[in-house]
Design an enzyme around this catalytic site. Sequence first.
Site, PDB file in Angstrom:
ATOM      1  N   THR A  72      17.016  25.412  33.475  1.00  0.00           N
ATOM      2  CA  THR A  72      16.594  24.485  34.533  1.00  0.00           C
ATOM      3  C   THR A  72      17.612  24.475  35.669  1.00  0.00           C
ATOM      4  O   THR A  72      17.248  24.512  36.853  1.00  0.00           O
ATOM      5  CB  THR A  72      16.419  23.066  33.946  1.00  0.00           C
ATOM      6  OG1 THR A  72      15.463  23.137  32.883  1.00  0.00           O
ATOM      7  CG2 THR A  72      15.948  22.072  34.985  1.00  0.00           C
ATOM      8  N   ASN A 150       5.750  30.735  29.580  1.00  0.00           N
ATOM      9  CA  ASN A 150       6.217  30.178  28.312  1.00  0.00           C
ATOM     10  C   ASN A 150       5.071  29.771  27.390  1.00  0.00           C
ATOM     11  O   ASN A 150       5.226  29.767  26.177  1.00  0.00           O
ATOM     12  CB  ASN A 150       7.147  28.984  28.558  1.00  0.00           C
ATOM     13  CG  ASN A 150       6.613  28.021  29.578  1.00  0.00           C
ATOM     14  OD1 ASN A 150       6.363  28.382  30.732  1.00  0.00           O
ATOM     15  ND2 ASN A 150       6.408  26.787  29.178  1.00  0.00           N
ATOM     16  N   GLN A 178      11.922  33.135  29.514  1.00  0.00           N
ATOM     17  CA  GLN A 178      11.193  33.585  28.314  1.00  0.00           C
ATOM     18  C   GLN A 178      11.191  35.106  28.180  1.00  0.00           C
ATOM     19  O   GLN A 178      10.691  35.638  27.191  1.00  0.00           O
ATOM     20  CB  GLN A 178       9.737  33.098  28.354  1.00  0.00           C
ATOM     21  CG  GLN A 178       9.585  31.598  28.219  1.00  0.00           C
ATOM     22  CD  GLN A 178       9.981  31.068  26.835  1.00  0.00           C
ATOM     23  OE1 GLN A 178      10.136  31.823  25.874  1.00  0.00           O
ATOM     24  NE2 GLN A 178      10.156  29.762  26.739  1.00  0.00           N
ATOM     25  N   THR A 236      34.557  23.021  34.571  1.00  0.00           N
ATOM     26  CA  THR A 236      35.191  23.848  33.531  1.00  0.00           C
ATOM     27  C   THR A 236      34.118  24.471  32.648  1.00  0.00           C
ATOM     28  O   THR A 236      33.170  23.800  32.238  1.00  0.00           O
ATOM     29  CB  THR A 236      36.157  22.986  32.694  1.00  0.00           C
ATOM     30  OG1 THR A 236      37.102  22.410  33.597  1.00  0.00           O
ATOM     31  CG2 THR A 236      36.890  23.821  31.652  1.00  0.00           C
ATOM     32  N   CYS A 324      -1.416  15.054  24.610  1.00  0.00           N
ATOM     33  CA  CYS A 324      -1.826  13.692  24.251  1.00  0.00           C
ATOM     34  C   CYS A 324      -0.625  12.814  23.916  1.00  0.00           C
ATOM     35  O   CYS A 324      -0.612  11.637  24.204  1.00  0.00           O
ATOM     36  CB  CYS A 324      -2.772  13.722  23.066  1.00  0.00           C
ATOM     37  SG  CYS A 324      -4.239  14.682  23.437  1.00  0.00           S
TER      38      CYS A 324
HETATM   39  C1  PLP Z   1       9.900  29.613  31.526  1.00  0.00           C
HETATM   40  C2  PLP Z   1      10.961  28.582  31.336  1.00  0.00           C
HETATM   41  N1  PLP Z   1      11.757  28.246  32.356  1.00  0.00           N
HETATM   42  C3  PLP Z   1      12.720  27.334  32.243  1.00  0.00           C
HETATM   43  C4  PLP Z   1      12.942  26.689  31.066  1.00  0.00           C
HETATM   44  C5  PLP Z   1      14.040  25.672  30.980  1.00  0.00           C
HETATM   45  O1  PLP Z   1      15.122  26.160  30.255  1.00  0.00           O
HETATM   46  P1  PLP Z   1      16.232  25.134  29.687  1.00  0.00           P
HETATM   47  O2  PLP Z   1      15.601  24.457  28.524  1.00  0.00           O
HETATM   48  O3  PLP Z   1      17.381  26.003  29.290  1.00  0.00           O
HETATM   49  O4  PLP Z   1      16.574  24.234  30.798  1.00  0.00           O
HETATM   50  C6  PLP Z   1      12.133  26.977  29.960  1.00  0.00           C
HETATM   51  C7  PLP Z   1      12.300  26.248  28.678  1.00  0.00           C
HETATM   52  O5  PLP Z   1      11.350  26.011  27.966  1.00  0.00           O
HETATM   53  C8  PLP Z   1      11.118  27.949  30.096  1.00  0.00           C
HETATM   54  O6  PLP Z   1      10.319  28.283  29.079  1.00  0.00           O
END
Ligand code: PLP
Length: 395
Positions: A72, A150, A178, A236, A324
């Site tokens: 992320t 994903n 992924q 760090t 859900c």
């Molecule tokens: C395609 C994709 N991008 C980004 C992420 C985010 O990665 P992280 O959990 O290391 O922040 C994921 C996690 O499921 C993902 O599948």
Amino acid sequence: MTTIYLDNNATTQVAPEVLEAMLPYFHELYGNPSSMHSFGGQVGRRLREAREQVAGLIGASPDEIIFTSCGTESDNTSVRSALAANPGKRHLVTSRVEHPAIHALVAQLAKEGYRVTELPVDSQGRLNLEQYARSLTPDTAIVSLMWANNETGVIFPVEEAAALARSKGILFHTDAVQTVGKIPIDLRHSAIDMLSLSGHKLHAPKGVGALYVRRGTKFAPFLIGGHQEKGRRGGTENVPSIIGLGVACELAGRNLEAENTRVKSLRDKLENLLLEQVPNSQVNGDRVNRLPNTSNISFEFIEGEAILLLLNEFGICASSGSACTSGSLQPSHVLRAMGIPFTMAHGSIRFSLSIYNTEAEIDLVIENFPSIIAKLRALSPYWEVGDKVCATIEG
Ligand SMILES: Cc1ncc(COP(=O)(O)O)c(C=O)c1O
């Protein structure tokens, strides 16, 4: 009861070799890699090795790798950096099926006044490259397209898309969280400017990631602080996890063939037998251009969550494509973007395998799955088992 873990796109087990490499850096070799003394210096050297290992897996140079805290962070950093580096441009292009790390970010950027094009996909989750080409404008600062999805595993033609962006002077980022470790990646012969990866998807720990930034790409740091990562990411370094990521990348390179032969054939066996044994089921996503470990299957007229609960009784871990549990009765944005009918999308299950899965595990799933579905369908108001009359609901 033993666990049968088929949820490796959510997270993976830390490889034993990775854990072993990390352990000394928690309590024996705890120096700061930036320190002047040799106690810290030896850690700095090991960090350099990890950078080489990560770069090696994707055909990059070590100086093109910035360690981050997760996928992320890598995604957010790349997009925000491109916008900061091109202050005159206010448009970005992405797709409707991105992970929230991009999907939610661009929603935020739209609120901040940027113009966002989210490209649609077809019923198999594929991108239309001509439509993509038409979306690029002189005002476009960055394209961010995921390499592989994903939820479905569908692979986008990111190399072609990046070449097109480059021909128009537009930066190209790909979320390869992924993808790395599942299919070969070689950035030496590519027009991709930035790429995100995450440790916990390839048998390294959670909370570590990396961002590849092609040499010469204008870059604005996201975390501003110390001089770490050549001033491109203050803070760090998470030394044990980075060392783990390096080892995981090296292992992933060695396991690429097994991933694309043994893991793929286990996935295919699971998928083919489930489709054969369970009526009204279908695979979601392009079965040709797909990650070797992922299968997203819909079982009509039942809830994915109900399937997961019954699978859980057998120790089987998977994911569902409906939401859900989060209070929304909507299927996932990915399945909606693909136009999967409501009655199918609700009963979708994602199986994602790893090199640690065995044939015996897959056989156990195949043995138990059809009866789980039959049990749930017997309870479903939309499914009459006796004469297989299926009611149709709109949605
Ligand atoms: C395609 C994709 N991008 C980004 C992420 C985010 O990665 P992280 O959990 O290391 O922040 C994921 C996690 O499921 C993902 O599948």
